[in-house]
Design a protein around this motif. Sequence first.
Motif, PDB file in Angstrom:
ATOM      1  N   ALA A  23       0.826  -1.209   0.000  1.00 56.18           N
ATOM      2  CA  ALA A  23       0.000   0.000   0.000  1.00 56.18           C
ATOM      3  C   ALA A  23       0.858   1.256   0.000  1.00 56.18           C
ATOM      4  O   ALA A  23       0.538   2.236  -0.679  1.00 56.18           O
ATOM      5  CB  ALA A  23      -0.935  -0.005   1.202  1.00 56.18           C
ATOM      6  N   ALA A  24       1.955   1.239   0.758  1.00 59.59           N
ATOM      7  CA  ALA A  24       2.844   2.403   0.793  1.00 59.59           C
ATOM      8  C   ALA A  24       3.476   2.643  -0.572  1.00 59.59           C
ATOM      9  O   ALA A  24       3.538   3.778  -1.048  1.00 59.59           O
ATOM     10  CB  ALA A  24       3.924   2.218   1.855  1.00 59.59           C
ATOM     11  N   LEU A  26       2.374   1.597  -3.561  1.00 56.08           N
ATOM     12  CA  LEU A  26       1.352   1.972  -4.543  1.00 56.08           C
ATOM     13  C   LEU A  26       0.869   3.394  -4.330  1.00 56.08           C
ATOM     14  O   LEU A  26       0.737   4.162  -5.302  1.00 56.08           O
ATOM     15  CB  LEU A  26       0.177   0.999  -4.460  1.00 56.08           C
ATOM     16  N   SER A  27       0.629   3.779  -3.081  1.00 53.51           N
ATOM     17  CA  SER A  27       0.155   5.141  -2.849  1.00 53.51           C
ATOM     18  C   SER A  27       1.240   6.168  -3.152  1.00 53.51           C
ATOM     19  O   SER A  27       0.945   7.265  -3.617  1.00 53.51           O
ATOM     20  CB  SER A  27      -0.358   5.301  -1.421  1.00 53.51           C
ATOM     21  N   LEU A  30       1.205   6.430  -7.024  1.00 53.98           N
ATOM     22  CA  LEU A  30       0.009   7.121  -7.519  1.00 53.98           C
ATOM     23  C   LEU A  30      -0.012   8.597  -7.130  1.00 53.98           C
ATOM     24  O   LEU A  30      -0.389   9.452  -7.937  1.00 53.98           O
ATOM     25  CB  LEU A  30      -1.249   6.428  -6.994  1.00 53.98           C
ATOM     26  N   ALA A  31       0.405   8.890  -5.917  1.00 53.20           N
ATOM     27  CA  ALA A  31       0.391  10.284  -5.479  1.00 53.20           C
ATOM     28  C   ALA A  31       1.408  11.113  -6.241  1.00 53.20           C
ATOM     29  O   ALA A  31       1.137  12.261  -6.592  1.00 53.20           O
ATOM     30  CB  ALA A  31       0.657  10.352  -3.986  1.00 53.20           C
ATOM     31  N   CYS A  84      -3.975  13.686  -1.603  1.00 56.73           N
ATOM     32  CA  CYS A  84      -3.255  12.528  -2.142  1.00 56.73           C
ATOM     33  C   CYS A  84      -2.126  12.092  -1.226  1.00 56.73           C
ATOM     34  O   CYS A  84      -1.935  10.905  -0.985  1.00 56.73           O
ATOM     35  CB  CYS A  84      -2.674  12.857  -3.518  1.00 56.73           C
ATOM     36  N   SER A  87      -2.427  10.311   3.065  1.00 59.26           N
ATOM     37  CA  SER A  87      -2.430   8.880   3.374  1.00 59.26           C
ATOM     38  C   SER A  87      -1.075   8.247   3.082  1.00 59.26           C
ATOM     39  O   SER A  87      -0.646   7.347   3.795  1.00 59.26           O
ATOM     40  CB  SER A  87      -3.528   8.168   2.588  1.00 59.26           C
ATOM     41  N   THR A  88      -0.399   8.728   2.054  1.00 61.68           N
ATOM     42  CA  THR A  88       0.930   8.203   1.732  1.00 61.68           C
ATOM     43  C   THR A  88       1.896   8.447   2.877  1.00 61.68           C
ATOM     44  O   THR A  88       2.653   7.557   3.275  1.00 61.68           O
ATOM     45  CB  THR A  88       1.464   8.862   0.444  1.00 61.68           C
ATOM     46  N   VAL A  91       0.892   6.158   5.952  1.00 60.03           N
ATOM     47  CA  VAL A  91       1.213   4.742   5.750  1.00 60.03           C
ATOM     48  C   VAL A  91       2.720   4.527   5.790  1.00 60.03           C
ATOM     49  O   VAL A  91       3.210   3.578   6.398  1.00 60.03           O
ATOM     50  CB  VAL A  91       0.604   4.240   4.416  1.00 60.03           C
TER      51      VAL A  91
END
Length: 128
Positions: A23-24, A26-27, A30-31, A84, A87-88, A91
């Motif tokens: 998740a870290a 990917l975010s 994406l961010a 965006c 959350s990055t 995490v």
Amino acid sequence: MQRLFSMFPVGLPGVGLLCLRLAAALSLWLAMQSTPLGFPAMEWVLEVAGFLLVIGLATPVVASISVLLGIYGVIESGGLAWECMGSTVLVALALALLGPGGYSVDGRLFGRKSVVLNGSGEPPVRKP
């Protein structure tokens, strides 16, 4: 390097940390795709950081760098990318504090080892 990690859990907690690493990464990818970057070398750094997070190599260091890059992204965008990057950053911060888990390269290299003593006078055998 052992002092950077608290423990290397396996089982469901290890799977949870694996999901947190994914998740870290990917975010982060994406961010940063949606945030304008100040210089082109930053894209390469982000790709390498994401890959290292996925495989779990130098996880606390890379996650800390990801936190700093996320904060840089918020500052560079003038606060517009907070949705965006928020959350990055959280995490990545949690991952930096928790460690990589048992299902990572760090867990394989620096995880707990057991020593089996033989009574036959042979040197002890280390098993991962």
